[in-house]
Scaffold this motif. Structure first.
Motif, mmCIF file in Angstrom:
data_model
loop_
_atom_site.group_PDB
_atom_site.id
_atom_site.type_symbol
_atom_site.label_atom_id
_atom_site.label_comp_id
_atom_site.label_asym_id
_atom_site.label_seq_id
_atom_site.Cartn_x
_atom_site.Cartn_y
_atom_site.Cartn_z
ATOM 1 N N THR A 399 0.838 -1.192 0.000
ATOM 2 C CA THR A 399 0.000 0.000 0.000
ATOM 3 C C THR A 399 0.877 1.247 0.000
ATOM 4 O O THR A 399 1.740 1.385 0.855
ATOM 5 N N SER A 401 -0.622 4.550 -0.477
ATOM 6 C CA SER A 401 -1.451 5.474 0.276
ATOM 7 C C SER A 401 -2.897 4.999 0.161
ATOM 8 O O SER A 401 -3.211 4.160 -0.677
ATOM 9 N N VAL A 402 -3.744 5.537 1.015
ATOM 10 C CA VAL A 402 -5.159 5.160 1.010
ATOM 11 C C VAL A 402 -5.972 6.433 0.805
ATOM 12 O O VAL A 402 -5.682 7.454 1.412
ATOM 13 N N ALA A 443 -10.905 2.730 5.329
ATOM 14 C CA ALA A 443 -9.689 3.443 4.914
ATOM 15 C C ALA A 443 -8.705 3.524 6.070
ATOM 16 O O ALA A 443 -7.510 3.256 5.907
ATOM 17 N N HIS A 444 -9.199 3.885 7.250
ATOM 18 C CA HIS A 444 -8.304 3.977 8.412
ATOM 19 C C HIS A 444 -7.761 2.613 8.785
ATOM 20 O O HIS A 444 -6.585 2.463 9.113
ATOM 21 N N ALA A 447 -4.997 1.707 6.447
ATOM 22 C CA ALA A 447 -3.740 2.415 6.737
ATOM 23 C C ALA A 447 -2.985 1.701 7.853
ATOM 24 O O ALA A 447 -1.758 1.551 7.794
ATOM 25 N N ARG A 451 0.650 -0.478 7.648
ATOM 26 C CA ARG A 451 1.803 -0.230 8.529
ATOM 27 C C ARG A 451 2.326 -1.547 9.093
ATOM 28 O O ARG A 451 3.526 -1.819 9.067
ATOM 29 N N ARG B 85 -0.272 12.465 12.141
ATOM 30 C CA ARG B 85 -0.380 11.442 13.173
ATOM 31 C C ARG B 85 0.986 10.796 13.367
ATOM 32 O O ARG B 85 1.943 11.153 12.695
ATOM 33 N N ASP B 88 1.284 8.467 9.960
ATOM 34 C CA ASP B 88 0.858 8.911 8.639
ATOM 35 C C ASP B 88 0.296 10.330 8.683
ATOM 36 O O ASP B 88 0.032 10.885 9.752
ATOM 37 N N ILE B 102 -4.691 9.284 3.043
ATOM 38 C CA ILE B 102 -3.841 8.841 4.144
ATOM 39 C C ILE B 102 -2.500 8.429 3.557
ATOM 40 O O ILE B 102 -2.428 7.477 2.778
ATOM 41 N N VAL B 103 -1.438 9.158 3.860
ATOM 42 C CA VAL B 103 -0.111 8.823 3.340
ATOM 43 C C VAL B 103 0.795 8.416 4.494
ATOM 44 O O VAL B 103 1.123 9.236 5.347
ATOM 45 N N PRO B 104 1.224 7.141 4.526
ATOM 46 C CA PRO B 104 2.173 6.737 5.569
ATOM 47 C C PRO B 104 3.523 7.423 5.337
ATOM 48 O O PRO B 104 3.958 7.550 4.193
ATOM 49 N N ARG B 107 6.150 5.791 3.178
ATOM 50 C CA ARG B 107 5.913 5.649 1.749
ATOM 51 C C ARG B 107 6.253 6.897 0.946
ATOM 52 O O ARG B 107 6.166 6.896 -0.273
ATOM 53 N N THR B 131 4.294 9.686 -3.465
ATOM 54 C CA THR B 131 4.681 8.314 -3.167
ATOM 55 C C THR B 131 5.002 7.629 -4.483
ATOM 56 O O THR B 131 4.963 8.250 -5.540
ATOM 57 N N THR B 136 -1.604 8.863 -5.791
ATOM 58 C CA THR B 136 -1.609 9.555 -4.511
ATOM 59 C C THR B 136 -1.732 11.043 -4.779
ATOM 60 O O THR B 136 -0.927 11.611 -5.498
#
Lengths: 465, 166
Positions: A399, A401-402, A443-444, A447, A451, B85, B88, B102-104, B107, B131, B136
């Motif tokens: 993944t 990004s979401v 979505a959350h 994510a 991770r 956060r 992310d 939502i971008v970690p 990444r 990313t 994204t």
């Protein structure tokens, strides 16, 4: 270094000295086109004028058409010679070697010198392809695919087939973290797509089948009514799908999948043959595609996204789609087996699905019944499509990004879509038109799963796991 | 800049940061400038000898469009918010087409900080995250330059400590 390879003054390897000639032959048809554009109408008159020159009187003995053809061919040959001369200079400038860090380096360029260093741990796939012109000379092209935005791949044109395989072996051995002289990994053929099944599967895609049926009706109607105007129409409705079917058949003819410790090997092609090695852990996402008429046979096509593969615009017209097919047609059980080999943890058959709510029919009246997302500890998957069903999946660790999106119509119905982004490729992982609040939770959740997945991922040097 | 609680609380504990209201000024300025050629056309329509209702309709239509776009810019800018956060970055935006990205940190391939001439004059900057996926779409417009620079450095630092392969 193998004795057969050519070396330059620094001990760097060269591609085969016949390469400029192969380049020239490869562009000959195109140059013929250019020559025709120059002189299709003027060809005959040029031939006429030329025949008055001393030494070219023989031209006047030919019929005007033959003379025109002779002029065009001579022009094309001349242009190809220019290409050959340029390619000879380029050939002199091109060399490649493994540096002290064990990475692969390519130096090239006449006016603008370029040195490219390929970090072998970043290799996504290694291909040995034989375009038609190269096959005539028993030459091959080695392509090393690296993840990158634009044209990040390395192409070595041209090598003998044996040399290309030898370099592929060394690249793969080093990339796997083994000694450079490790023998080529043995391969076991898993499956070969029978020609009949490939042809039938291509004909049975709904758009193709529909157009061919329409053509039959038009021809029948023209025959009955003796209104022959329909024939021209039939040429288009029948011709276009036939060209699509034939070109795709030529691309995928003899599709063979073999397993080796270096990864999955794919061989295919009738005129232009390709041999691709996909190391383990390089596949980012997969998609099963099941057109309506294939389902009675349980057939499916599997598309894969590999970073850096199939997303360049400079790769020419040789079907970028072809670069991203794991198998063009196979029974679903075999397809699942193949997917399990490239992505061992991914098993979409056991996933529990969260389906789109019933009100989604107002947004997507046909496909709403099939819309769903699902996940387990290893992977995230989405379902969509009704006529052609598509099931896309990726391991959580892949993944990038979401995204959660909601258009105005979705908002009115309290629906939303969840996208899981991966590297560019044919596979789109989108859970369409789910319940709005639920989609946000998904979505959350995804994510978080991504991770955790990244923490478990160790696919850089695959032989060292 | 203030934290927000009016935009839907995605998860109650997160601190959402809105972008600078200067972005509204910057975008309205751009809108005003792009209205100039339209106004010119309307003026020309009034001068040339054609039935009078045509330029009147054109004038009313462009006025309505202008007011609508003016109002929309205010709402759109208010809709931009981001939230850092532990692992992310969240970016949310949009009125008609709403989205949440939502971008970690692990990444992120690169972080762009850009500002056009109008943006620079007004002191707003865009931070965009990239990313390995082309899809994204995480950009945060309308940050004060110092805040943008700080954000970029924080993101780059977190990206380094959490980076992963493809």
């Amino acid at each position: 270094m193998p004795g057969s390879a050519l070396l330059d003054a620094q001990g760097h390897r060269k591609v085969h000295p016949i390469s400029p000639l192969v380049h020239a032959v490869a562009v000959f048809p195109a140059m013929g086109g250019v020559a025709i554009a120059f002189s299709a109408s003027g060809g005959a008159s040029i031939a006429n004028r030329l025949s008055s020159l001393p030494g070219l009187e023989a031209l006047s003995a030919l019929s005007p058409i033959l003379a025109a053809i002779a002029v065009v061919a001579a022009l094309a040959a001349l242009l190809s010679l220019v290409v050959a001369a340029y390619q000879y200079i380029a050939w002199r400038a091109l060399s490649f070697w493994f540096d002290d860090d064990g990475d692969f380096r390519v130096q090239s360029g006449v006016l603008f010198r370029q040195q490219r260093r390929v970090q072998l741990s970043r290799i996504q796939a290694v291909d040995v392809t034989q375009p038609l012109a190269a096959r005539v000379f028993s030459m091959a092209v080695l392509v090393i695919e690296v993840a990158g935005q634009d044209d990040s791949r390395v192409r070595l044109k041209y090598l003998t087939l044996a040399d290309a395989r030898e370099i592929r072996r060394e690249v793969l051995a080093r990339a796997a973290g083994l000694a450079a002289d490790t023998a080529e990994a043995p391969q076991d053929v898993i499956t070969k797509v029978p020609p009949g099944r490939l042809a039938l599967s291509l004909l049975l895609r709904l758009s193709t089948a529909g157009l061919l049926l329409l053509t039959a009706i038009i021809i029948l109607a023209s025959y009955v009514s003796e209104g022959w105007a329909g024939i021209g129409f039939a040429l288009v409705t029948g011709g276009v799908p036939l060209i699509v079917v034939i070109s795709e058949y030529i691309r995928f003819h003899g599709f063979t999948v073999a397993q080796s410790p270096d990864g999955l090997r794919l061989h295919y092609g009738l005129l232009r043959t390709e041999s691709r090695t996909v190391p383990p852990g390089r596949v980012q996402a997969i998609e099963y595609v099941e057109p309506l008429l294939w389902r009675r046979f349980g057939w499916t096509r599997v598309l894969v996204t590999i970073a850096g593969v199939g997303n360049d615009s400079s790769g020419g017209n040789q079907g970028q789609q072809g670069n991203t097919v794991l198998i063009p047609v196979a029974h679903i059980d075999l397809a699942r087996d193949l997917v399990a080999r490239v992505l061992p943890d991914l098993d979409t058959s056991a996933i529990t699905w969260v389906e789109a709510p019933k009100r989604a029919w107002k947004r997507s009246p046909i496909q709403w019944r099939n819309l769903a997302v699902g996940w387990d500890e290893a992977a995230f998957a989405t379902r969509r499509g009704r006529v052609t069903k598509r099931l896309a999946a990726l391991p959580h660790a892949r993944t990038q990004s979401v995204r959660w999106t909601q258009g105005p119509w979705e908002r009115a119905l309290d629906l939303a879509t969840v996208h899981v982004d991966t590297t560019p490729g044919p596979v789109g992982v989108s859970g369409l038109h789910l319940d709005g609040t639920q989609a946000r939770e998904i979505a959350h959740h995804q994510a978080g799963a991504a991770r955790e997945g990244r923490g478990r991922d160790h696919s850089i040097h695959w032989a060292h796991e | 800049m203030a934290t927000t609680n009016t935009e839907e609380a995605f998860t109650s504990s997160d601190e959402w940061v809105r972008v600078s209201p200067k972005l509204v000024t910057a975008r309205r300025l751009v809108l005003g400038m792009s209205m100039l050629p339209i106004i010119a056309v309307v003026v020309v329509l009034f001068i040339v000898p054609i039935p009078e209702f045509i330029p009147i309709i054109a004038a009313v239509a462009s006025a309505v469009f202008f007011i609508w776009a003016w109002w929309l810019i205010g709402r759109r800018v208010r809709s931009y918010a981001y939230c850092e956060r532990d692992d992310d970055l969240l970016v949310s935006s949009g009125i008609l087409f709403r989205r949440l990205v939502i971008v970690p940190y692990g990444r992120m391939q690169l972080v762009d900080v850009t500002a056009g001439p109008i943006d620079r004059a007004l002191g707003v900057t865009t931070v965009q995250l990239h990313t390995a996926a082309a899809t994204t779409d995480a950009s945060i417009p309308g940050l004060e330059p110092t805040i943008a620079a700080d954000l970029r450095d924080r993101l780059a630092h977190r990206g380094e400590t959490r980076s992963a392969g493809l």
